[in-house]
Design a protein around this motif. Structure first.
Motif, PDB file in Angstrom:
ATOM      1  N   GLU A   1       9.033 -20.049  11.391  1.00  0.00           N
ATOM      2  CA  GLU A   1      10.430 -20.448  11.290  1.00  0.00           C
ATOM      3  C   GLU A   1      10.598 -21.953  11.522  1.00  0.00           C
ATOM      4  N   GLN A   2       9.889 -22.494  12.522  1.00  0.00           N
ATOM      5  CA  GLN A   2       9.968 -23.932  12.799  1.00  0.00           C
ATOM      6  C   GLN A   2       9.431 -24.750  11.630  1.00  0.00           C
ATOM      7  N   ILE A   3       8.308 -24.318  11.090  1.00  0.00           N
ATOM      8  CA  ILE A   3       7.680 -25.041   9.985  1.00  0.00           C
ATOM      9  C   ILE A   3       8.588 -25.052   8.759  1.00  0.00           C
ATOM     10  N   TYR A   4       9.243 -23.927   8.500  1.00  0.00           N
ATOM     11  CA  TYR A   4      10.083 -23.823   7.305  1.00  0.00           C
ATOM     12  C   TYR A   4      11.430 -24.517   7.490  1.00  0.00           C
ATOM     13  N   LYS A   5      12.058 -24.303   8.639  1.00  0.00           N
ATOM     14  CA  LYS A   5      13.415 -24.818   8.835  1.00  0.00           C
ATOM     15  C   LYS A   5      13.454 -26.256   9.339  1.00  0.00           C
ATOM     16  N   LYS A   6      12.443 -26.657  10.113  1.00  0.00           N
ATOM     17  CA  LYS A   6      12.454 -27.991  10.713  1.00  0.00           C
ATOM     18  C   LYS A   6      11.139 -28.733  10.460  1.00  0.00           C
ATOM     19  N   PRO A   7      10.813 -29.013   9.199  1.00  0.00           N
ATOM     20  CA  PRO A   7       9.600 -29.788   8.909  1.00  0.00           C
ATOM     21  C   PRO A   7       9.697 -31.175   9.530  1.00  0.00           C
ATOM     22  N   GLU A   8       8.611 -31.633  10.131  1.00  0.00           N
ATOM     23  CA  GLU A   8       8.649 -32.910  10.848  1.00  0.00           C
ATOM     24  C   GLU A   8       8.414 -34.112   9.941  1.00  0.00           C
TER      25      GLU A   8
ATOM     26  N   ALA B   1       7.708 -30.598   4.465  1.00  0.00           N
ATOM     27  CA  ALA B   1       8.901 -30.110   3.765  1.00  0.00           C
ATOM     28  C   ALA B   1       8.602 -29.778   2.320  1.00  0.00           C
ATOM     29  N   GLY B   2       7.765 -30.585   1.682  1.00  0.00           N
ATOM     30  CA  GLY B   2       7.436 -30.359   0.282  1.00  0.00           C
ATOM     31  C   GLY B   2       6.356 -29.323   0.067  1.00  0.00           C
ATOM     32  N   PHE B   3       5.460 -29.178   1.046  1.00  0.00           N
ATOM     33  CA  PHE B   3       4.337 -28.246   0.886  1.00  0.00           C
ATOM     34  C   PHE B   3       4.744 -26.815   1.182  1.00  0.00           C
ATOM     35  N   ILE B   4       5.609 -26.629   2.166  1.00  0.00           N
ATOM     36  CA  ILE B   4       6.046 -25.284   2.546  1.00  0.00           C
ATOM     37  C   ILE B   4       7.279 -24.898   1.729  1.00  0.00           C
TER      38      ILE B   4
ATOM     39  N   VAL C   1      20.373 -29.114   6.715  1.00  0.00           N
ATOM     40  CA  VAL C   1      19.305 -29.840   6.027  1.00  0.00           C
ATOM     41  C   VAL C   1      18.602 -30.793   6.998  1.00  0.00           C
ATOM     42  N   ASN C   2      17.534 -31.413   6.529  1.00  0.00           N
ATOM     43  CA  ASN C   2      16.790 -32.375   7.334  1.00  0.00           C
ATOM     44  C   ASN C   2      16.827 -33.740   6.662  1.00  0.00           C
ATOM     45  N   VAL C   3      16.816 -34.789   7.500  1.00  0.00           N
ATOM     46  CA  VAL C   3      16.861 -36.163   6.998  1.00  0.00           C
ATOM     47  C   VAL C   3      15.637 -36.907   7.502  1.00  0.00           C
ATOM     48  N   TYR C   4      15.030 -37.714   6.610  1.00  0.00           N
ATOM     49  CA  TYR C   4      13.796 -38.427   6.929  1.00  0.00           C
ATOM     50  C   TYR C   4      13.963 -39.921   6.684  1.00  0.00           C
TER      51      TYR C   4
END
Length: 359
Positions: free
Chosen positions: A220-227, A232-235, A346-349
């Motif tokens: 869940e962490q890997i999918y919802k909150k990629p660091e 984010a692109g691989f999963i 969403v996530n921002v980078y």
């Protein structure tokens, strides 16, 4: 008894090529831990170092407090399941599963009992007298599983064990593997390049790239909150949208997309500059009058959801998934639409470092 597996600054080199670049990982006793990444990322190299098949060029590998760097493979107490099954073609199913126990000189009566239990667990006891060439791919994989855990290993290592199976059988076998692992409580380290498989089967995942660990977390962490943008692109699938970020206090910052569309997002700290928004297809939705203006390129009906490909005014292509239960009509190709998203979903980078800056 299951072991904790501890990797400290592990390095592996092949000439000038660095396959592992100082990897740090900790696998808990009884945990199902997956090494996930594209080909050449170092995941199988690390697994083989844990197994004792590859030497360690730097760093340390421990089972609990026991250093393994120079310990022979057969003394490590591991079970191994390979991609190609590696079962003996001239032996029956029963003889294949019993092989490791005979090598350990386990008494005959105990061998018979443990082999029967193992075959029962993988549900192929009725096939015990068959040779491998009389078995399907899924049945052969069950033999390999039974042979690996019948020796009661403290750590079970699995190197892409389902990659030779068809798609439907892979789904069935990953469920079998997860149920077995939970029942037996063996610390399991699993290697795969299949993101869906990793999400479905793991307690925690280490995503790897170019010999480095990019992120460790629960599915869940890997999918919802990629660091970072690589994870984010691989999963799964991510839409990456360029934006401008401006915020002084680190709590709420303005994201400006295109010329005039602005939303407010919580950031970890103050930031001003170019950013990248990562939004999953299911995090995007159609809005009546506000959002990112675009045109439907093509729609694909997939039963429980409709997959839309949308071209924005700047030429960027987005994928939006709309569940059929939430959709009254199928949007037509060429139709003008507005695409929106919930800012807190969403996530921002940082566009320069590719590291996450949103909360």
């Amino acid at each position: 008894m299951s072991h904790q597996v501890l990797i400290k600054k592990a390095v592996k080199k092949y000439g000038d090529f660095v396959a592992l670049n100082g990897v740090d990982l900790e696998m808990n006793p009884g945990e199902f831990f997956t090494l996930l990444g594209p080909s050449g990322c170092g995941k199988t190299t690390l697994l083989r170092m844990i197994a004792g098949f590859n030497s360690v060029d730097g760093g340390e590998i421990y089972f609990d407090d026991k250093l393994l760097n120079h310990m022979e493979a057969h003394k490590r107490g591991i079970g191994m399941v390979f991609q190609n099954y590696a079962i003996f073609p001239h032996l029956t199913v029963e003889e294949n599963v019993a092989y490791g126990l005979k090598a350990k000189k386990v008494p005959k009566a105990e061998i018979e009992r443990r082999v029967d239990e193992a075959l029962d667990l993988v549900q192929i006891k009725k096939l015990k007298n068959r040779k491998p060439n009389e078995l399907s791919g899924g049945q052969q994989q069950r033999v390999a599983l039974a042979r690996a855990f019948v020796i009661e290993p403290s750590v079970l290592l699995m190197d892409e064990p389902l990659s030779n199976l068809d798609a439907k059988l892979r789904v069935q076998m990953r469920t079998v593997i997860k149920k077995l692992q939970r029942r037996l409580g063996i610390t399991t380290i699993y290697v795969t390049h299949d993101q869906e498989e990793a999400l479905a089967i793991s307690d925690r995942i280490a995503v790897m790239k170019d010999g480095n660990v990019m992120q460790v977390g629960t599915p869940e962490q890997i999918y919802k909150k990629p660091e970072n943008t690589f994870v984010a692109g691989f999963i799964g699938v991510s839409n990456f949208i360029d934006c401008k970020v401006e915020g002084e206090n680190g709590d709420q910052s303005a994201l400006t997309i295109g010329e005039d569309y602005t939303v407010s997002v919580g950031l970890k700290k103050s930031f001003k500059g170019k950013g990248i928004i990562s939004a999953r297809p299911e995090q995007l939705f159609f809005d009546q009058s506000k959002g990112l203006k675009g045109t439907v390129v093509i729609s694909t009906f997939l039963g429980d959801f409709i997959e839309y490909e949308i071209e924005l005014e700047n030429g960027q292509i987005l994928q939006l998934n709309e569940y059929t239960k939430d959709s009254e009509t199928l949007k037509k190709d060429g139709e003008t639409v507005y695409v929106n998203f919930k800012p807190d979903a969403v996530n921002v980078y940082d566009a320069e470092t590719m590291e996450v800056i949103s909360c």
